[in-house]
Enzyme design. Structure first.
Site, PDB file in Angstrom:
ATOM      1  N   ASP A  54      42.823  40.086  31.175  1.00 43.89           N
ATOM      2  CA  ASP A  54      44.263  40.388  31.156  1.00 43.89           C
ATOM      3  C   ASP A  54      44.971  39.894  29.892  1.00 43.89           C
ATOM      4  O   ASP A  54      46.098  40.294  29.627  1.00 43.89           O
ATOM      5  CB  ASP A  54      44.948  39.777  32.380  1.00 43.89           C
ATOM      6  CG  ASP A  54      44.489  40.419  33.671  1.00 43.89           C
ATOM      7  OD1 ASP A  54      43.920  41.517  33.614  1.00 43.89           O
ATOM      8  OD2 ASP A  54      44.688  39.802  34.728  1.00 43.89           O
ATOM      9  N   MET A 108      44.048  47.288  34.983  1.00 45.68           N
ATOM     10  CA  MET A 108      44.413  45.958  35.484  1.00 45.68           C
ATOM     11  C   MET A 108      45.542  45.357  34.652  1.00 45.68           C
ATOM     12  O   MET A 108      45.804  45.787  33.529  1.00 45.68           O
ATOM     13  CB  MET A 108      43.194  45.051  35.520  1.00 45.68           C
ATOM     14  CG  MET A 108      42.300  45.354  36.716  1.00 45.68           C
ATOM     15  SD  MET A 108      40.980  44.155  36.898  1.00 45.68           S
ATOM     16  CE  MET A 108      40.332  44.627  38.506  1.00 45.68           C
TER      17      MET A 108
HETATM   18  O1  F6P Z   1      40.958  38.907  36.203  1.00 53.90           O
HETATM   19  C1  F6P Z   1      42.307  39.200  36.454  1.00 53.90           C
HETATM   20  C2  F6P Z   1      42.369  40.459  37.213  1.00 53.90           C
HETATM   21  O2  F6P Z   1      41.615  41.338  36.460  1.00 53.90           O
HETATM   22  C3  F6P Z   1      43.722  41.093  37.513  1.00 53.90           C
HETATM   23  O3  F6P Z   1      44.228  41.949  36.562  1.00 53.90           O
HETATM   24  C4  F6P Z   1      43.449  41.790  38.817  1.00 53.90           C
HETATM   25  O4  F6P Z   1      44.620  42.021  39.523  1.00 53.90           O
HETATM   26  C5  F6P Z   1      42.573  40.822  39.484  1.00 53.90           C
HETATM   27  O5  F6P Z   1      41.783  40.266  38.480  1.00 53.90           O
HETATM   28  C6  F6P Z   1      41.711  41.380  40.592  1.00 53.90           C
HETATM   29  O6  F6P Z   1      40.677  40.506  40.841  1.00 53.90           O
HETATM   30  P1  F6P Z   1      39.928  40.291  42.218  1.00 53.90           P
HETATM   31  O7  F6P Z   1      39.724  41.643  42.817  1.00 53.90           O
HETATM   32  O8  F6P Z   1      38.653  39.634  41.808  1.00 53.90           O
HETATM   33  O9  F6P Z   1      40.783  39.419  43.061  1.00 53.90           O
END
Ligand code: F6P
Length: 345
Positions: free
Chosen positions: A129, A171
């Site tokens: 991110d 994301m």
């Molecule tokens: O690593 C950050 C991120 O990529 C965010 O942008 C996203 O919302 C989140 O991880 C989702 O991660 P997880 O599905 O592992 O909780």
């Protein structure tokens, strides 16, 4: 000999293994120190689940995505006795330092344990991110941008063939770095980011103007955390995961049909999701991860506990992890207004 612990926290990202490899290579090269890799983030430390990492264990992991140690969300602060157990683990394992490779959440926890509870912890910022305060960049970001850009390129041809509007969700829950950079690189028709609430009617006008000029295909790149201006579009509040974090991944499903309704053009949704986090790091991220890994071992020798290694104007420096506490590094609005918006339509 120094005992160095390492853990990876939060969501994975390309380049974590390159950091681990660099720490092991440097720690062994300079002094034959022990490196203990804790499994599954803080859980491995609390439960004393680890493996001793030597050169043979990190051989071949430089281009490997994910993390060989495993990762989790959550922290010692989730338990009443979590801080005590963390201190006990440090004492029992005779840990001289712990390297926490993490994003905003893990670095905030690391900062609290270091500065408020006196534990010898140093941070390395990671996340696709790119939203960690204090550093110009996190590793994983460039790889994610390339994956998203490649997807946008591919979507162009199918969208053109059908004269469709493609809504591509990437994301970025609090910051729109991936949407902004992949959108500019991929020639997006419009880019929607969490930092700048959007009006769906304005997006529809951009799309309509473009098609009126005889262009086929529009590609609207949306960060998962993008928000409509108040009263312009109804979206249901995100669900929460077991850690109380908002789970995104549905904004594009609302935007696409609304754009169809307003423009008359057919739309389709593409949610890139975890594809952006998987697979091999690109060369930029491998180099940045390797530099961070080497620098954090220097930081341990200099007892720079409570700090993290960062990238500043191309140089590796250090800042206090306190700058990350509860903060998010948002996009450069000048870049959004002056560069990205110049190409909208
Ligand atoms: O690593 C950050 C991120 O990529 C965010 O942008 C996203 O919302 C989140 O991880 C989702 O991660 P997880 O599905 O592992 O909780």
């Amino acid at each position: 000999m120094v005992n160095i612990g390492v853990l990876t926290g939060g969501g994975d990202c390309p380049g974590l293994n390159a950091v681990i490899r660099a720490i092991v290579r440097k720690a062994q090269a300079v002094g034959g120190h022990r490196v203990l890799g804790f499994y599954d983030s803080w859980d491995g430390l609390l439960e004393k689940r680890f493996e001793e990492l030597d050169i043979s264990k990190v051989r071949g992991i430089l281009p490997k995505g994910g993390t060989i140690l495993g990762t989790r969300r959550g922290s010692p602060f989730d338990y009443d006795d979590g801080v005590e157990r963390t201190k006990k683990a440090f004492a029992e394992l005779a840990l001289d330092a712990l390297v926490v490779i993490g994003g905003n959440g893990s670095l905030t926890v690391a900062s609290m344990l270091a500065d408020d509870h006196g534990l010898p912890i140093i941070g390395v910022p990671k996340t696709i991110d790119n939203d960690v305060v204090g550093t110009d960049a996190t590793f994983g970001f460039q790889t994610a941008v390339q994956i998203a850009t490649d997807a946008i390129d591919r979507l162009h041809t199918t969208a053109e063939s059908h004269d469709r509007v493609m809504v591509i969700e990437v994301m970025g829950r609090d910051a729109g770095w991936i949407a902004l950079h992949a959108g500019v690189a991929g020639g997006a028709t419009a880019i929607l980011v969490p930092e700048v609430p959007f009006d769906i009617r304005e997006v529809a006008e951009i799309v309509t103007r473009r098609h009126d000029r005889g262009r086929y295909a529009s590609l609207v790149v949306v960060a998962e955390g993008a928000k409509p201006k108040a009263g312009t579009l109804e979206i249901s509040p995100p669900k929460l995961d077991k850690y109380g974090r908002e789970m995104h991944g549905s904004i594009s499903q609302v935007i696409a049909p609304e754009l169809s309704r307003l423009t008359g053009y057919e739309s389709r949704v593409v949610q890139l999701g975890h594809v952006q986090r998987g697979g091999t790091p690109n060369s930029y991220d491998r180099v940045l991860s390797s530099r961070f890994g080497l620098a954090v071992v220097d930081a341990i020798y200099q007892r720079a506990f409570g700090e993290m290694v960062v990238l500043k104007c191309g140089q590796i420096e250090r800042v206090s992890m306190q700058v990350t506490r509860g903060k998010t590094r948002t996009i450069d609005l000048d870049f959004f207004n002056d560069v990205a918006q110049s190409f909208f339509g």
